[in-house]
Every structure is written in structure tokens, then in C-alpha cells.
Design a protein around this motif. Structure first.
Motif, PDB file in Angstrom:
ATOM      1  N   LEU A 103     -16.217  -6.934 -17.475  1.00 14.13           N
ATOM      2  CA  LEU A 103     -17.257  -7.944 -17.695  1.00 14.13           C
ATOM      3  C   LEU A 103     -18.425  -7.282 -18.419  1.00 14.13           C
ATOM      4  CD1 LEU A 103     -15.670  -9.722 -15.652  1.00 14.13           C
ATOM      5  CD2 LEU A 103     -17.868 -10.538 -14.862  1.00 14.13           C
ATOM      6  N   SER A 130     -12.678  -1.616 -13.809  1.00 13.83           N
ATOM      7  CA  SER A 130     -13.377  -0.406 -14.252  1.00 13.83           C
ATOM      8  C   SER A 130     -14.737  -0.259 -13.586  1.00 13.83           C
ATOM      9  CB  SER A 130     -13.552  -0.437 -15.768  1.00 13.83           C
ATOM     10  OG  SER A 130     -12.306  -0.650 -16.392  1.00 13.83           O
ATOM     11  N   SER A 132     -17.341  -2.216 -13.834  1.00 14.23           N
ATOM     12  CA  SER A 132     -18.494  -2.643 -14.637  1.00 14.23           C
ATOM     13  C   SER A 132     -19.364  -3.623 -13.850  1.00 14.23           C
ATOM     14  CB  SER A 132     -17.989  -3.282 -15.933  1.00 14.23           C
ATOM     15  OG  SER A 132     -19.044  -3.874 -16.631  1.00 14.23           O
ATOM     16  N   ASP A 151      -9.070  -3.421  -5.010  1.00 16.93           N
ATOM     17  CA  ASP A 151      -8.119  -3.470  -6.127  1.00 16.93           C
ATOM     18  C   ASP A 151      -6.778  -2.993  -5.590  1.00 16.93           C
ATOM     19  OD1 ASP A 151      -8.783  -3.384  -9.496  1.00 16.93           O
ATOM     20  OD2 ASP A 151      -6.760  -2.922  -8.765  1.00 16.93           O
ATOM     21  N   PHE A 152      -5.697  -3.612  -6.062  1.00 16.41           N
ATOM     22  CA  PHE A 152      -4.399  -3.173  -5.530  1.00 16.41           C
ATOM     23  C   PHE A 152      -3.833  -1.980  -6.288  1.00 16.41           C
ATOM     24  CE2 PHE A 152      -1.366  -6.389  -7.920  1.00 16.41           C
ATOM     25  CZ  PHE A 152      -1.859  -5.934  -9.136  1.00 16.41           C
ATOM     26  N   ARG A 156      -6.777   3.088 -10.165  1.00 18.66           N
ATOM     27  CA  ARG A 156      -8.027   2.451 -10.600  1.00 18.66           C
ATOM     28  C   ARG A 156      -9.079   2.508  -9.503  1.00 18.66           C
ATOM     29  NH1 ARG A 156      -5.152  -2.564 -12.972  1.00 18.66           N
ATOM     30  NH2 ARG A 156      -4.245  -1.443 -14.713  1.00 18.66           N
ATOM     31  N   ASP A 179      -3.947  -5.742  -1.792  1.00 14.32           N
ATOM     32  CA  ASP A 179      -3.480  -6.876  -2.598  1.00 14.32           C
ATOM     33  C   ASP A 179      -4.179  -8.130  -2.074  1.00 14.32           C
ATOM     34  OD1 ASP A 179      -2.245  -8.991  -3.776  1.00 14.32           O
ATOM     35  OD2 ASP A 179      -0.219  -8.497  -3.095  1.00 14.32           O
ATOM     36  N   ILE A 180      -5.237  -8.514  -2.752  1.00 19.82           N
ATOM     37  CA  ILE A 180      -6.065  -9.617  -2.254  1.00 19.82           C
ATOM     38  C   ILE A 180      -5.371 -10.962  -2.449  1.00 19.82           C
ATOM     39  CG2 ILE A 180      -8.268 -10.834  -2.663  1.00 19.82           C
ATOM     40  CD1 ILE A 180      -8.531  -8.240  -0.992  1.00 19.82           C
ATOM     41  N   ASP A 199     -12.036 -11.587  -9.886  1.00 16.93           N
ATOM     42  CA  ASP A 199     -11.559 -11.427 -11.266  1.00 16.93           C
ATOM     43  C   ASP A 199     -10.085 -11.054 -11.125  1.00 16.93           C
ATOM     44  OD1 ASP A 199     -10.963 -10.794 -13.863  1.00 16.93           O
ATOM     45  OD2 ASP A 199     -12.638  -9.406 -14.160  1.00 16.93           O
TER      46      ASP A 199
HETATM   47  N1  SAM Z   1     -14.400  -7.194 -13.185  1.00 19.48           N
HETATM   48  C1  SAM Z   1     -13.894  -5.869 -13.463  1.00 19.48           C
HETATM   49  C2  SAM Z   1     -14.914  -5.087 -14.281  1.00 19.48           C
HETATM   50  O1  SAM Z   1     -15.931  -5.682 -14.697  1.00 19.48           O
HETATM   51  O2  SAM Z   1     -14.724  -3.885 -14.510  1.00 19.48           O
HETATM   52  C3  SAM Z   1     -12.574  -5.923 -14.174  1.00 19.48           C
HETATM   53  C4  SAM Z   1     -11.443  -6.465 -13.334  1.00 19.48           C
HETATM   54  S1  SAM Z   1      -9.864  -6.257 -14.095  1.00 19.48           S
HETATM   55  C5  SAM Z   1      -9.891  -7.414 -15.377  1.00 19.48           C
HETATM   56  C6  SAM Z   1      -8.790  -7.005 -12.935  1.00 19.48           C
HETATM   57  C7  SAM Z   1      -8.391  -6.073 -11.804  1.00 19.48           C
HETATM   58  O3  SAM Z   1      -7.751  -6.840 -10.799  1.00 19.48           O
HETATM   59  C8  SAM Z   1      -7.422  -4.997 -12.221  1.00 19.48           C
HETATM   60  O4  SAM Z   1      -7.955  -3.723 -11.958  1.00 19.48           O
HETATM   61  C9  SAM Z   1      -6.198  -5.243 -11.349  1.00 19.48           C
HETATM   62  O5  SAM Z   1      -5.577  -4.050 -10.876  1.00 19.48           O
HETATM   63  C10 SAM Z   1      -6.791  -6.032 -10.193  1.00 19.48           C
HETATM   64  N2  SAM Z   1      -5.835  -6.917  -9.511  1.00 19.48           N
HETATM   65  C11 SAM Z   1      -4.910  -7.721 -10.068  1.00 19.48           C
HETATM   66  N3  SAM Z   1      -4.222  -8.363  -9.104  1.00 19.48           N
HETATM   67  C12 SAM Z   1      -4.737  -7.963  -7.919  1.00 19.48           C
HETATM   68  C13 SAM Z   1      -4.460  -8.280  -6.561  1.00 19.48           C
HETATM   69  N4  SAM Z   1      -3.464  -9.113  -6.228  1.00 19.48           N
HETATM   70  N5  SAM Z   1      -5.209  -7.698  -5.591  1.00 19.48           N
HETATM   71  C14 SAM Z   1      -6.195  -6.823  -5.916  1.00 19.48           C
HETATM   72  N6  SAM Z   1      -6.500  -6.480  -7.180  1.00 19.48           N
HETATM   73  C15 SAM Z   1      -5.781  -7.032  -8.178  1.00 19.48           C
END
Ligand code: SAM
Length: 320
Positions: A103, A130, A132, A151-152, A156, A179-180, A199
Motif C-alpha cells: 500500500l 512487506s 508498508s 501473514d501465513f 515474509r 492462515d487468517i 489485504d
Molecule cells: N498491505 C501489505 C503492505 O502494505 O505491505 C501488503 C499485503 S500483501 C499484498 C498480501 C499478503 O497477504 C501476502 O504477504 C500474503 O502472504 C498474505 N496472505 C495471503 N493469504 C493469506 C491468508 N490466508 N492468511 C494470512 N495471510 C495471507
């Protein structure tokens, strides 16, 4: 980042700090200050030891003999300079290493404002990505609030935790692997969150859990790049949430320059105001004294590189 909120201009650079080395508005990088460290860039050679003890915001010149000749002020090679900036959340978003899509500050500003974050708030976030957004959330709730981010993806989560530690944010942020979408947020946060931010690729799967985590009147925000994701998330929100609103932030940057109008430019550029170069002289009766008048105008037009769609932000309040 200073969770205690001390002004960065009052802080002095110490070994172990992260500084944002500002070369130009479009060239910045994060550097960890270490004894004996050296930064070499197009402006010359800079020794970290020369930075220690200087206030954040200092302008530093390259050390003698570095960079290979030149000596041009501010540009060229040796004799060049950089500024050493404190890593605010805004700057961090521009220099962090991208492990995912992130973001940016236009969306982040709306998130922080509409989640109604104030010092002391508890926020749940997933995914961390990341980090952010997490960095700005942490500043908004400092010094006594907390951001629990999930985060799953183990690697990361580990990298984000390391970044937060380096930036002095560990007391404000906990990073968890979970895993949310599959498991929801942990029970220990039930009824304790002032705000939740998602997100995730399928946010609708997490929304039942979000409704359990929020305090009465708590606010949810979900970020999705596609309108189909937004529609499914909104459908899931309707049973427990109210005030559902979706926003799209589009940035339009304008090029601004001095100039004068001629027939060729009138259609593509807008004149936002005359800029007198010489003050007009009027006689007491209101007539122009006859003094020759030279004016220029400020011309603006949208930049061709304007950033477009990033995603949609949907906000909703837990129904009481
Ligand atoms: N908002 C963050 C930023 O500004 O840096 C970026 C988020 S990134 C687009 C989406 C993240 O969601 C990824 O790191 C991914 O591993 C995580 N993700 C995807 N599915 C997930 C789940 N079921 N549970 C937890 N995290 C998950």
C-alpha cells in the motif's frame, strides 16, 4: 522511527540506526549505519563513521578522494552530497524492499483516518506483506497501542519482524504466522480490537472472524484490487456491519510551469493564475499609469506518468 514521537530533527544518528539516504526526490535508499561502513553512489563515497552523532536531516558531503573526480556541487561525483533522513513511515514506504505488492501513502492516509486510529488503539491486520501499512498503523497507535499483524507466509513474517526491529517498532507490533482466511484471528483478541485491516485475496472468508474481534463500534477496512472481490466482501459484511462504503483513490499529478499562453497551448494546459512580474501602477483615479506591464502565467497540465488504480478500500462499522 521513534515510537516515543521525539522529533527526528532532535535525534542524532547512532550506530545501528536506519537512515534514509536521500539523493534526489526519486532516488532514496535505506542504509543501516555500522562502524566502518561505506556507502558508494553516483555522488561519491560516504563513510558511516562521519554520520554518527549528526542530527537526522543533515546534509553530508562525500569524503575526499571518493567517487573519482568531478567536484561538482550537488551532482557529479566526488564533492557531491546526500541528506540523511529519519525513516518516517512515509519514507519507509518508498524505500522498503518489496516482497509483495504494497500500500502507498495515498491509500494509507485514508486507512489511518477512516479506521479512526488514535494513540492507544489496538489494530489487527492481515496480511502483513512487506509491512508498508503496518509501519503507519504503528505510528498512529503509538506509544501505548498495539498492532497485531498476521501473514501465513513464514519468510515474509520473519522479514517484516526484522524490519520492525531495525526500525525500533518491536514494542508496538507483533508479527504472527497464521492462515487468517482459513482459521480467522486468534480467540485471544476477541472483542479487543478497535480496528481491523484486511489485504487478503478472499477477504470475505475472514469477515465472520473480524466481527468477533472488533469492539462495539469498531471499524473494518478491506483492500482489494478487483471490484468482484469488493462485491463479495460487501455481501459478507452486510449481516454484521453497517455504514459500508467503498473508495478508490486516484492520484493525478500536475506539471506546473511558468509560461505565457499562445494559441497552441490553450487546449491542453490550464492557466491557474497570472503571475505579475512587475507591480502595476495605478493613478489615484484608477487608471493605469501607462507603465509597461509584463506578466507571465502559471500553466498546469496532468503528468503523463500519473499513477492509476491500486485498489478499492471498503470501510464498515460493526453493527451494535
Ligand atoms: N498491505 C501489505 C503492505 O502494505 O505491505 C501488503 C499485503 S500483501 C499484498 C498480501 C499478503 O497477504 C501476502 O504477504 C500474503 O502472504 C498474505 N496472505 C495471503 N493469504 C493469506 C491468508 N490466508 N492468511 C494470512 N495471510 C495471507
Amino acid at each position: 522511527l521513534d515510537p516515543a514521537g521525539k522529533l527526528s530533527s532532535q535525534r542524532r544518528i547512532a550506530e545501528g540506526d536506519t537512515v534514509v539516504v536521500y539523493e534526489r526526490h526519486d532516488a532514496m535508499r535505506a542504509v543501516a549505519v555500522r562502524a566502518g561502513g561505506v556507502l558508494q553512489n553516483r555522488f561519491g563515497v560516504f563513510r558511516h563513521d562521519d554520520w554518527v552523532g549528526r542530527p537526522f536531516g543533515s546534509k553530508v558531503h562525500s569524503s575526499a578522494g571518493g567517487g573519482g573526480g568531478g567536484g561538482k556541487k550537488g551532482g557529479g561525483k566526488a564533492g557531491g552530497f546526500v541528506h540523511l533522513l529519519a525513516p518516517t513511515p512515509e519514507l519507509w514506504t518508498l524505500v522498503l524492499s518489496h516482497r509483495t505488492q504494497i500500500l502507498y501513502i495515498a491509500d494509507i492516509s485514508l486507512v489511518v483516518a477512516y479506521l479512526e486510529l488514535v494513540p492507544g488503539c489496538v489494530v489487527l491486520e492481515s496480511g502483513t506483506g512487506s509491512g508498508s501499512l503496518t509501519t503507519s498503523l504503528a505510528r498512529a497507535v503509538a506509544p501505548h497501542g498495539r498492532v497485531h499483524t498476521f501473514d501465513f507466509h513464514e519468510q515474509r513474517a520473519t522479514s517484516a519482524r526484522e524490519d520492525f526491529e531495525r526500525n525500533g517498532l518491536s514494542s508496538l507490533i507483533t508479527v504472527n504466522v497464521r492462515d487468517i482466511q482459513g482459521e480467522g484471528f486468534p480467540e485471544e483478541h476477541r472483542g479487543a480490537a478497535d480496528a481491523v485491516f484486511l489485504d487478503l485475496p478472499q477477504p470475505w472468508l475472514a469477515i465472520p472472524s473480524v466481527s468477533l474481534m472488533l469492539k462495539q463500534d469498531g471499524v473494518l477496512c478491506s483492500f482489494s484490487p478487483c471490484i468482484e472481490q469488493v462485491q463479495r466482501a460487501c455481501d459478507a459484511m452486510r449481516s454484521c456491519f453497517t455504514d459500508i462504503r467503498t473508495f478508490e483513490i486516484l492520484l493525478r499529478t500536475y506539471e506546473v510551469r511558468d509560461g505565457s499562453l499562445n494559441s497552441g497551448t490553450a487546449n491542453e494546459e490550464a492557466v491557474v493564475g497570472p503571475r505579475p512580474q512587475k507591480r502595476k501602477k495605478f493613478t489615484p483615479s484608477g487608471e493605469n499609469s501607462g507603465c509597461t506591464e509584463k506578466t507571465s502565467s502559471v500553466l498546469v497540465r496532468p503528468c503523463s506518468t500519473a499513477k492509476g488504480h491500486t485498489g478499492y478500500l471498503t470501510f464498515a462499522r460493526l453493527r451494535v
